[in-house]
Scaffold this motif. Structure first.
Motif, PDB file in Angstrom:
ATOM      1  N   ASN A  41       0.882  -1.103  -0.055  1.00 27.59           N
ATOM      2  CA  ASN A  41       0.012  -0.100   0.123  1.00 27.59           C
ATOM      3  C   ASN A  41       0.661   1.288   0.053  1.00 27.59           C
ATOM      4  OD1 ASN A  41      -2.669  -0.633  -0.261  1.00 27.59           O
ATOM      5  ND2 ASN A  41      -2.827  -1.448   2.048  1.00 27.59           N
ATOM      6  N   ARG A  42       1.955   1.299   0.621  1.00 25.89           N
ATOM      7  CA  ARG A  42       3.013   2.238   0.736  1.00 25.89           C
ATOM      8  C   ARG A  42       3.605   2.528  -0.763  1.00 25.89           C
ATOM      9  NH1 ARG A  42       4.536   0.071   5.539  1.00 25.89           N
ATOM     10  NH2 ARG A  42       6.539  -0.718   4.464  1.00 25.89           N
ATOM     11  N   ALA A  66     -13.311   5.776   2.916  1.00 26.94           N
ATOM     12  CA  ALA A  66     -12.439   4.761   3.636  1.00 26.94           C
ATOM     13  C   ALA A  66     -11.657   4.206   2.623  1.00 26.94           C
ATOM     14  CB  ALA A  66     -13.596   3.565   4.107  1.00 26.94           C
ATOM     15  N   GLY A  67     -10.433   3.904   3.037  1.00 29.32           N
ATOM     16  CA  GLY A  67      -9.262   3.368   2.310  1.00 29.32           C
ATOM     17  C   GLY A  67      -8.711   4.432   1.480  1.00 29.32           C
ATOM     18  N   TYR A  68      -8.654   5.702   1.726  1.00 26.23           N
ATOM     19  CA  TYR A  68      -7.981   6.720   1.018  1.00 26.23           C
ATOM     20  C   TYR A  68      -6.507   6.713   1.380  1.00 26.23           C
ATOM     21  CZ  TYR A  68      -6.116  11.246   0.190  1.00 26.23           C
ATOM     22  OH  TYR A  68      -5.355  12.495  -0.249  1.00 26.23           O
ATOM     23  N   LEU A  69      -5.681   6.600   0.396  1.00 28.79           N
ATOM     24  CA  LEU A  69      -4.247   6.518   0.537  1.00 28.79           C
ATOM     25  C   LEU A  69      -3.658   8.022  -0.059  1.00 28.79           C
ATOM     26  CD1 LEU A  69      -3.271   3.019  -0.815  1.00 28.79           C
ATOM     27  CD2 LEU A  69      -3.290   3.780   1.430  1.00 28.79           C
ATOM     28  N   GLU A  70      -4.119   8.562  -1.240  1.00 27.71           N
ATOM     29  CA  GLU A  70      -3.376   9.692  -1.673  1.00 27.71           C
ATOM     30  C   GLU A  70      -4.294  10.379  -2.887  1.00 27.71           C
ATOM     31  OE1 GLU A  70       0.367  10.258  -4.828  1.00 27.71           O
ATOM     32  OE2 GLU A  70       0.524   8.894  -3.388  1.00 27.71           O
ATOM     33  N   PHE A  71      -4.343  11.595  -2.808  1.00 28.91           N
ATOM     34  CA  PHE A  71      -5.132  12.076  -3.899  1.00 28.91           C
ATOM     35  C   PHE A  71      -4.665  12.194  -5.337  1.00 28.91           C
ATOM     36  CE2 PHE A  71      -2.832  15.976  -2.276  1.00 28.91           C
ATOM     37  CZ  PHE A  71      -2.572  16.561  -3.782  1.00 28.91           C
ATOM     38  N   ILE A  72      -5.285  12.147  -6.209  1.00 30.99           N
ATOM     39  CA  ILE A  72      -4.891  12.446  -7.664  1.00 30.99           C
ATOM     40  C   ILE A  72      -5.555  13.517  -8.071  1.00 30.99           C
ATOM     41  CG2 ILE A  72      -5.257  11.732 -10.044  1.00 30.99           C
ATOM     42  CD1 ILE A  72      -5.815   8.804  -8.742  1.00 30.99           C
TER      43      ILE A  72
END
Length: 202
Positions: A41-42, A66-72
């Motif tokens: 995930n990283r 939920a599950g957000y990692l990084e915006f586009i």
């Protein structure tokens, strides 16, 4: 050896790494997979992780999905793209503007905040976390590239067993597969893309 679900992945890790007399190793395998999952995930950002959600904004703030990692990309309801900003800069620039049409945004903790403080919903394109195998049994990554999960877990297994000599072996296999997956993802999105000049041309 099949590698289509969480149970089969655990069995494969035991087959590859467990040595005679390694009591307790099998019980540690779920933790090793969890560590590999966190690493994936990283490190991974590919189209299979892309998602879109509408974020409800109230007084300039709304919860991330939920599950957000990084915006586009972040757009307002009218389709205008918002610019990412450092919160201290935005607070200074809009200190006197308590509300209005959002121009900037920042991710703060588990929320997204806008400046000026808007109450209009946002459309957020973002990278979503890979579904957890411990609860989903399988996911798109295990189906698409099971070796990433296997070798990522084996790196953790080697560290767990203090078998330092295996770490570069499993690490090289992991890195090769990751590079191949990201290269394939890049080709799938841009292989037939062409350059277009914005604005008027002579």
């Amino acid at each position: 050896m099949a590698l289509s679900n969480y149970t089969e992945l655990q069995a494969a890790i035991i087959t590859h790494a467990m040595r005679d007399g390694d009591t307790g190793f099998a019980a540690a395998v779920p933790d090793l997979i969890a560590l590999a999952h966190s690493r994936l995930n990283r490190e991974l950002r590919c189209r299979d992780m892309e998602d879109q959600a509408t974020v409800t904004i109230t007084s300039g703030s709304g919860p991330l999905p939920a599950g957000y990692l990084e915006f586009i990309e972040v757009k307002d309801a009218g389709g205008r793209v918002l610019a990412a900003a450092d919160p201290s800069f935005a607070d200074e620039q809009f200190a006197s503007a308590s509300a209005g049409t959002a121009k900037y945004f920042a991710v703060m903790g588990s929320d997204i905040k806008t400046w000026p403080a808007s109450s209009s919903n946002l459309v957020l394109r973002y990278y979503e976390a890979i579904p957890d195998l411990a609860t989903a049994s399988t996911n798109w990554l295990l189906t698409k590239c099971p070796g990433l999960y296997l070798y990522g877990s084996l790196i953790e297994a080697a560290a767990f067993m203090m078998d330092d000599g295996r770490i570069p072996v499993w690490g090289a296999l992991y890195d090769n597969l990751k590079r191949g997956l990201l290269d394939e993802d890049l080709r799938s999105k841009w292989a037939r893309a062409s350059v277009r000049v914005k604005g008027p041309t002579p």
